[in-house]
Write a protein that holds these residues in place. Structure first.
Motif, PDB file in Angstrom:
ATOM      1  N   ASP A   1     -56.139  63.900 -27.762  1.00 21.84           N
ATOM      2  CA  ASP A   1     -56.244  65.163 -27.036  1.00 21.84           C
ATOM      3  C   ASP A   1     -57.641  65.765 -27.195  1.00 21.84           C
ATOM      4  O   ASP A   1     -57.807  66.855 -27.755  1.00 21.84           O
ATOM      5  N   PHE A   2     -58.637  65.048 -26.685  1.00 23.53           N
ATOM      6  CA  PHE A   2     -60.013  65.547 -26.749  1.00 23.53           C
ATOM      7  C   PHE A   2     -60.173  66.778 -25.861  1.00 23.53           C
ATOM      8  O   PHE A   2     -59.512  66.902 -24.818  1.00 23.53           O
ATOM      9  N   ASP A   3     -61.091  67.653 -26.274  1.00 19.98           N
ATOM     10  CA  ASP A   3     -61.578  68.709 -25.391  1.00 19.98           C
ATOM     11  C   ASP A   3     -62.704  68.049 -24.583  1.00 19.98           C
ATOM     12  O   ASP A   3     -63.604  67.449 -25.153  1.00 19.98           O
ATOM     13  N   ILE A   4     -62.612  68.139 -23.253  1.00 22.37           N
ATOM     14  CA  ILE A   4     -63.550  67.356 -22.439  1.00 22.37           C
ATOM     15  C   ILE A   4     -64.338  68.228 -21.461  1.00 22.37           C
ATOM     16  O   ILE A   4     -63.766  69.067 -20.761  1.00 22.37           O
ATOM     17  N   SER A   5     -65.648  67.999 -21.458  1.00 23.34           N
ATOM     18  CA  SER A   5     -66.501  68.628 -20.448  1.00 23.34           C
ATOM     19  C   SER A   5     -66.927  67.556 -19.453  1.00 23.34           C
ATOM     20  O   SER A   5     -67.127  66.400 -19.838  1.00 23.34           O
TER      21      SER A   5
END
Ligand code: FAD
Length: 290
Positions: free
Chosen positions: A134-138
């Motif tokens: 569950d990465f935080d992704i930009s």
């Protein structure tokens, strides 16, 4: 009263800083001096580019690890999928997650010469990363349209797919025409993109290099910018002041338009970015003893 207003303004604002892995001892020192100075501004995160002119993932990973260990800042690696297999990307994702990295800037990367259709677009990378953890992704966004896009609408739809695949925010290509960003942000809302569209701010100090880069990245350089930099070819100091002043005007307008998050392309230097943050009211946290 003025100070208080600036402090209040700054406390609403999040900044993030982008760096690239250095390739000489001198550049290494410049990078670390910059990180040290800019870290006092408590950035939301700092990111480190990868590939193309930035070298191997190992170099990106090393800088990320060093930033995490030495500064405690949230360090975010950029990752491109154009040059790796899905199996390799999965390994990289696992490796990053296991070393405590929770955020990634997910990109496709530029097409190598001769390749017309890539195996993967950034949206595929977002999906792959989300499958791993569950990465935080930009992801990247282009107010003035990515050079390969069939149309502005097609490019906007491609951004929508990246967000729908699980990206948490978009960071824009740099721009100088603030209106183009504002129009783009409106179009994002219209199409149902509800994440932040974080403007990428490039404080310009080398105008000639900018012209070259803007040419192939489809960023418009307004005429007034040519005029402001005219005659400063051999005058770095004045160029820096002009560059900072342009970016300060830009962030002031964006801030008045409700922008709260700003991403700075620092080019590993701190002076201009620091001054622009200061003008936004983003100041070092000084704790006053009770
Ligand atoms: P995508 O979102 O995949 O889009 C690429 C192009 O394909 C667009 O024109 C899009 O409209 C089109 N497209 C998307 N989906 C489809 C589809 N299904 N069919 C047809 N066309 C489609 N590059 C690096 O090498 N390293 C970095 O560290 C790096 N960092 C960056 C950081 C930011 C904030 C930004 C804005 C750019 C960065 N880049 C970096 C540059 C980026 O890799 C290039 O601009 C690249 O050409 C596109 O990457 P993307 O992730 O936007 O690709």
């Amino acid at each position: 009263a003025l100070n208080q207003t600036m402090a209040e303004l700054g406390s609403n604002i999040n900044v993030s800083f982008e760096f690239f892995p250095p390739n000489s001892e001198k550049m290494e020192k410049t990078l670390w001096d910059s990180i040290e100075r800019l870290s006092t501004l408590a950035p939301k995160f700092v990111s480190v580019t990868y590939g193309a002119n930035s070298g191997t993932r190992d170099r990106t990973h090393k800088v990320i690890k060093d930033i995490q260990e030495k500064t405690g800042l949230i360090a975010v690696p950029h990752l491109t999928c154009i040059d790796a297999s899905r199996a390799e990307l999965r390994d990289i994702a696992k490796d990053y997650w296991n070393s405590g990295i929770r955020s990634i800037v997910a990109l496709r990367g530029d097409l190598p010469e001769g390749l017309e259709k890539p195996d993967m677009y950034a949206e595929d990378l977002v999906r792959l990363l989300k499958e791993e953890a569950d990465f935080d992704i930009s992801v990247a966004a282009y107010p003035e349209v990515h050079p390969e896009a069939k149309s502005a609408q097609a490019d906007l739809l491609s951004l929508k797919r990246k967000i729908d695949a699980g990206a948490n925010r978009a960071i824009t290509q740099f721009f100088f025409d603030v209106e183009s960003y504002l129009r783009f942000r409106d179009r994002c809302v219209t199409i149902g993109i509800d994440t932040e569209i974080v403007p990428g701010i490039l404080p310009v100090s080398n105008y000639q290099t900018l012209i070259k880069f803007a040419g192939f990245s489809n960023v418009r350089i307004p005429n007034w910018m040519h005029q402001r930099f005219q005659g400063l070819e051999n005058d770095q100091n004045t160029r820096n002041l002009v560059g900072a002043s342009i970016a300060m005007d830009q962030v002031r307008v964006l801030s008045q338009e409700g922008v709260k998050d700003f991403h700075f392309y620092t080019l590993n230097r701190s002076d201009l970015t620091y001054a622009i943050c200061h003008s936004l009211g983003v100041r070092p946290q000084i704790s006053i003893p009770a």
